[in-house]
Design a protein around this motif. Sequence first.
Motif, PDB file in Angstrom:
ATOM      1  N   ALA A 187       0.819  -1.207   0.000  1.00  0.00           N
ATOM      2  CA  ALA A 187       0.000   0.000   0.000  1.00  0.00           C
ATOM      3  C   ALA A 187       0.859   1.266   0.000  1.00  0.00           C
ATOM      4  CB  ALA A 187      -0.933   0.005   1.209  1.00  0.00           C
ATOM      5  N   ALA A 188       1.926   1.267   0.786  1.00  0.00           N
ATOM      6  CA  ALA A 188       2.800   2.447   0.858  1.00  0.00           C
ATOM      7  C   ALA A 188       3.482   2.712  -0.480  1.00  0.00           C
ATOM      8  CB  ALA A 188       3.852   2.256   1.951  1.00  0.00           C
ATOM      9  N   ILE A 189       3.970   1.652  -1.114  1.00  0.00           N
ATOM     10  CA  ILE A 189       4.645   1.833  -2.398  1.00  0.00           C
ATOM     11  C   ILE A 189       3.639   2.233  -3.477  1.00  0.00           C
ATOM     12  CG2 ILE A 189       5.950   0.643  -4.204  1.00  0.00           C
ATOM     13  CD1 ILE A 189       7.261  -0.992  -1.879  1.00  0.00           C
ATOM     14  N   SER A 190       2.453   1.652  -3.425  1.00  0.00           N
ATOM     15  CA  SER A 190       1.406   2.039  -4.382  1.00  0.00           C
ATOM     16  C   SER A 190       1.055   3.516  -4.226  1.00  0.00           C
ATOM     17  CB  SER A 190       0.158   1.173  -4.177  1.00  0.00           C
ATOM     18  OG  SER A 190       0.444  -0.181  -4.440  1.00  0.00           O
ATOM     19  N   ASN A 191       1.000   3.981  -3.000  1.00  0.00           N
ATOM     20  CA  ASN A 191       0.753   5.399  -2.749  1.00  0.00           C
ATOM     21  C   ASN A 191       1.858   6.253  -3.363  1.00  0.00           C
ATOM     22  OD1 ASN A 191      -0.643   7.641  -1.219  1.00  0.00           O
ATOM     23  ND2 ASN A 191       1.416   7.765  -0.362  1.00  0.00           N
ATOM     24  N   ASN A 192       3.106   5.818  -3.198  1.00  0.00           N
ATOM     25  CA  ASN A 192       4.224   6.576  -3.754  1.00  0.00           C
ATOM     26  C   ASN A 192       4.177   6.616  -5.279  1.00  0.00           C
ATOM     27  OD1 ASN A 192       5.140   7.156  -1.206  1.00  0.00           O
ATOM     28  ND2 ASN A 192       6.656   5.529  -1.168  1.00  0.00           N
ATOM     29  N   ILE A 193       3.724   5.531  -5.899  1.00  0.00           N
ATOM     30  CA  ILE A 193       3.547   5.531  -7.358  1.00  0.00           C
ATOM     31  C   ILE A 193       2.513   6.574  -7.743  1.00  0.00           C
ATOM     32  CG2 ILE A 193       2.670   4.163  -9.302  1.00  0.00           C
ATOM     33  CD1 ILE A 193       4.000   1.700  -7.918  1.00  0.00           C
ATOM     34  N   GLY A 194       1.432   6.660  -6.984  1.00  0.00           N
ATOM     35  CA  GLY A 194       0.419   7.683  -7.226  1.00  0.00           C
ATOM     36  C   GLY A 194       0.975   9.085  -7.088  1.00  0.00           C
ATOM     37  N   LEU A 195       1.884   9.294  -6.119  1.00  0.00           N
ATOM     38  CA  LEU A 195       2.501  10.612  -5.943  1.00  0.00           C
ATOM     39  C   LEU A 195       3.345  10.999  -7.152  1.00  0.00           C
ATOM     40  CD1 LEU A 195       3.576  10.406  -2.195  1.00  0.00           C
ATOM     41  CD2 LEU A 195       1.650  11.696  -3.163  1.00  0.00           C
ATOM     42  N   VAL A 196       4.006  10.022  -7.751  1.00  0.00           N
ATOM     43  CA  VAL A 196       4.800  10.321  -8.960  1.00  0.00           C
ATOM     44  C   VAL A 196       3.869  10.775 -10.079  1.00  0.00           C
ATOM     45  CG1 VAL A 196       6.278   9.361 -10.754  1.00  0.00           C
ATOM     46  CG2 VAL A 196       6.679   8.749  -8.385  1.00  0.00           C
ATOM     47  N   TYR A 197       2.777  10.052 -10.266  1.00  0.00           N
ATOM     48  CA  TYR A 197       1.834  10.444 -11.318  1.00  0.00           C
ATOM     49  C   TYR A 197       1.240  11.821 -11.037  1.00  0.00           C
ATOM     50  CZ  TYR A 197       2.034   6.000 -13.739  1.00  0.00           C
ATOM     51  OH  TYR A 197       2.462   4.912 -14.461  1.00  0.00           O
ATOM     52  N   ARG A 198       0.975  12.117  -9.767  1.00  0.00           N
ATOM     53  CA  ARG A 198       0.486  13.456  -9.421  1.00  0.00           C
ATOM     54  C   ARG A 198       1.531  14.507  -9.759  1.00  0.00           C
ATOM     55  NH1 ARG A 198       0.034  15.228  -3.370  1.00  0.00           N
ATOM     56  NH2 ARG A 198       2.224  15.442  -3.800  1.00  0.00           N
ATOM     57  N   ASN A 199       2.790  14.220  -9.432  1.00  0.00           N
ATOM     58  CA  ASN A 199       3.869  15.166  -9.729  1.00  0.00           C
ATOM     59  C   ASN A 199       4.044  15.389 -11.233  1.00  0.00           C
ATOM     60  OD1 ASN A 199       4.383  15.502  -7.019  1.00  0.00           O
ATOM     61  ND2 ASN A 199       6.068  14.044  -6.975  1.00  0.00           N
ATOM     62  N   MET A 200       3.750  14.344 -12.004  1.00  0.00           N
ATOM     63  CA  MET A 200       3.872  14.463 -13.455  1.00  0.00           C
ATOM     64  C   MET A 200       2.705  15.251 -14.061  1.00  0.00           C
ATOM     65  SD  MET A 200       5.306  10.607 -14.288  1.00  0.00           S
ATOM     66  CE  MET A 200       4.376  10.494 -15.756  1.00  0.00           C
ATOM     67  N   GLY A 201       1.677  15.456 -13.262  1.00  0.00           N
ATOM     68  CA  GLY A 201       0.527  16.225 -13.738  1.00  0.00           C
ATOM     69  C   GLY A 201      -0.508  15.338 -14.351  1.00  0.00           C
TER      70      GLY A 201
END
Length: 134
Positions: free
Chosen positions: A120-134
């Motif tokens: 779950a933590a790593i999946s959240n971090n993947i989501g943060l990357v996509y958010r950062n990419m816009g």
Amino acid sequence: MKKLFLPVFIFGVTLALPAQGNSDSLWSLWIDSRQADTVRLMAIQHLAWDLLYENPDSTFALAQQELALAKKINNRKWQAKALNVIASTYNLRGNYAAALETYLEALDAMTASADKRGVAAISNNIGLVYRNMG
């Protein structure tokens, strides 16, 4: 203004001292090869996370050392944790392609270890990357 400076300065110094002591004790645990591998890995993990925002280069180097030990003892969960830190340094620096690639590698390792919270933590971090990419 001078009267305000001294109390603020003393307060700042007292906050910084325990952090330095904590870093020193974590480093001492890491370099002590007599400690259990999991204790050493936990120490370097905490040390790396503590440095992430102030010194991502050091964080990256520490996580590489963590990853090497985790691979040596063949511990997939700790490999995933180290890869998560490495990916976080990429994300922080704006290297989103490398962050995603490394997070996905971490996700595979964490899934193999059957740690649902870690997944779950790593999946959240993947989501943060996509958010950062816009």
